[in-house]
Design a protein around this motif. Sequence first.
Motif: not given
Length: 168
Positions: A37-41, A82-88, A96-99
Amino acid sequence: MERPRLVDSGAFRSAMGDMPGAVTVITSWGPDGAPSGATLSAVVSLSLDPPQMLACFDHASNTLGAIQSHGRFLVHVLAHGQQDIAMTFSGKSPNKFRDIAWESGVLGLPKIEGCVVAVACEVENIIESGDHKIVIGRVIEVDREGALNPIVYARRKMLPFESEGANQ
């Protein structure tokens, strides 16, 4: 006819920072069977008929490789909180999926729990442009929570998007 000089990349980046966008995470399965997974803008709807979305990935993205291998991906619009998820998912960690709370969701793709919406896509085309690849996906299914407020990214901050009628 002479081509105009291109704008400085720093000025362009700064200008684009003023353009708010949804905070999205794209997931798929890697060739090794692990979730990726990846955060994309740069993720937007492209067409209503047929329903399509596009997502822009850096050439070196591991998630891009996973999508090319698997042929399907899930676009998540993250909810306020869910800001922490975006940063992860913006980093390069292989864990990335661990927590993160997730499940096998729409089309069996890795689905992050608690998102505003998850849009499942099948790859239709991949176009190379500049330092990115544009992945065009045909929308297969939509899983919408509806009652959650999304977060948007602007001016290097993640902010809650709230409006009257946003949840209707």
